[in-house]
Enzyme design. Structure first.
Site, short mmCIF file in Angstrom:
data_model
loop_
_atom_site.label_atom_id
_atom_site.label_comp_id
_atom_site.label_asym_id
_atom_site.label_seq_id
_atom_site.Cartn_x
_atom_site.Cartn_y
_atom_site.Cartn_z
N ASP A 61 48.45 19.45 -37.07
CA ASP A 61 47.29 18.86 -36.68
C ASP A 61 46.64 18.15 -37.00
OD1 ASP A 61 46.47 22.17 -35.65
OD2 ASP A 61 47.14 22.88 -37.50
N GLU A 66 39.25 14.33 -36.29
CA GLU A 66 37.98 14.75 -36.20
C GLU A 66 38.18 15.34 -37.45
OE1 GLU A 66 34.40 16.14 -33.56
OE2 GLU A 66 35.46 18.02 -34.23
N HIS A 162 35.52 26.41 -35.69
CA HIS A 162 34.12 25.01 -36.28
C HIS A 162 32.99 25.19 -35.06
CE1 HIS A 162 38.18 23.07 -37.29
NE2 HIS A 162 37.63 23.06 -38.34
N CYS A 249 37.81 16.89 -31.45
CA CYS A 249 38.25 16.86 -32.17
C CYS A 249 39.60 15.98 -32.06
CB CYS A 249 40.21 18.21 -32.88
SG CYS A 249 38.88 19.92 -32.03
C1 CIR Z 1 43.20 24.20 -36.61
O1 CIR Z 1 43.44 24.99 -36.85
O2 CIR Z 1 43.16 22.98 -37.85
C2 CIR Z 1 44.05 22.84 -35.77
N1 CIR Z 1 45.38 23.62 -34.91
C3 CIR Z 1 43.06 22.83 -34.71
C4 CIR Z 1 42.09 21.93 -35.14
C5 CIR Z 1 40.61 21.75 -34.08
N2 CIR Z 1 39.32 20.85 -34.37
C6 CIR Z 1 38.01 20.58 -34.12
O3 CIR Z 1 37.95 21.85 -34.14
N3 CIR Z 1 37.55 20.16 -34.82
#
Ligand code: CIR
Length: 254
Positions: A61, A66, A162, A249
């Site tokens: 990931d 971010e 988030h 992100c």
């Molecule tokens: C996660 O679950 O951490 C990643 N697959 C997606 C992260 C998304 N990030 C965000 O919304 N800032």
């Protein structure tokens, strides 16, 4: 105004990214790279200088940069991700952040915090308590912000991954808002653009200087943003959506 952005290329391991939507299938990593190219191009078009970090296959990931730092006007705060498979990603961002900031602060255990839970509105930061960000992490961030003349407040949340999965501050007091955040009292003072339920994913937009980047495939949200007076750029994030990622992100902007 944002002058800079940092992004990290997605690796092949993106297919193993954390997801709550397995029904969408695995990301196509080649298409993900093409979409990443277009994302970088859009940021540059908005006048931002983009630093592109190499993919880090150890962390599926890690293109979602971010989450590992909160970049403000005065300081950057290195976070402590709440997802166990993401712990360690934050260490890999420190070197590049140091090029831009003299003052670095850190979220420390037992505090956890991911940048996706932090929404900046001028000098105030809304911090969502999600499965990734705990109260201790939020309190640490608020204390740190206070030291530098900024402020923060906690937003309770239940459903979204988030905070910014359902919220985007577009500037000029306009807030794009979806789902559980629509009726929250703390957002009452904003002029709200409501995201339709069937387009919830598109609440994750980003205002970058004169434009709002909007994910491809959400015509109602795009139209509402344009009606509110913003210019939009559409960027396809279909492969990132499969692992719960989106436009915000994929970069740190400051
Ligand atoms: C996660 O679950 O951490 C990643 N697959 C997606 C992260 C998304 N990030 C965000 O919304 N800032």
């Amino acid at each position: 105004m944002f002058k800079n952005a940092i992004v990290r290329r997605p690796g092949h391991s993106l297919v193993n990214g954390i997801t709550s939507s397995p029904e969408l299938g695995k990301p196509d990593d080649r298409l993900a790279i093409k979409q990443h190219d277009a994302y970088i191009e859009a940021l540059r078009f908005c006048g931002v200088e983009v630093t592109v970090l190499q993919a880090d296959e150890r962390f599926p990931d890690s293109c979602f940069v971010e989450d590992v730092a909160v970049c403000t006007k005065k300081i950057a705060v290195i976070t402590n991700p709440g997802a166990s498979s993401r712990k360690g990603e934050e260490k890999e961002i420190i070197e590049v952040i140091k090029k831009y900031y003299n003052n670095l602060e850190y979220i420390k255990k037992p505090g956890t915090l991911e940048g996706g839970d932090v929404m900046m509105v001028k000098n105030h930061f809304y911090i969502g308590l999600s499965k990734r960000t705990n109260r201790e992490g939020a309190k640490q961030l608020i204390k740190t912000l206070g030291k530098y003349g900024m402020s923060g407040s906690i937003v309770e949340m239940l459903k979204m991954l988030h905070l910014k999965s359902g919220l985007a501050y577009l500037g000029d007091n306009v807030l794009l808002v979806a789902g559980e955040f629509i009726n929250k009292v703390e957002f009452k003072k904003f002029n709200k653009i409501l995201v339709d339920e069937d387009e919830t994913y598109s609440a994750n937009c980003i205002r970058v200087n004169d434009y709002v980047l909007v994910p491809a495939g959400y015509p109602k949200t795009k139209e509402k943003i344009e009606k509110a007076g913003f210019k939009t750029i559409v960027v396809d994030t279909s492969e990132y959506r499969k692992v719960n990622g989106g436009l915000s992100c994929l970069s740190l902007r400051f």
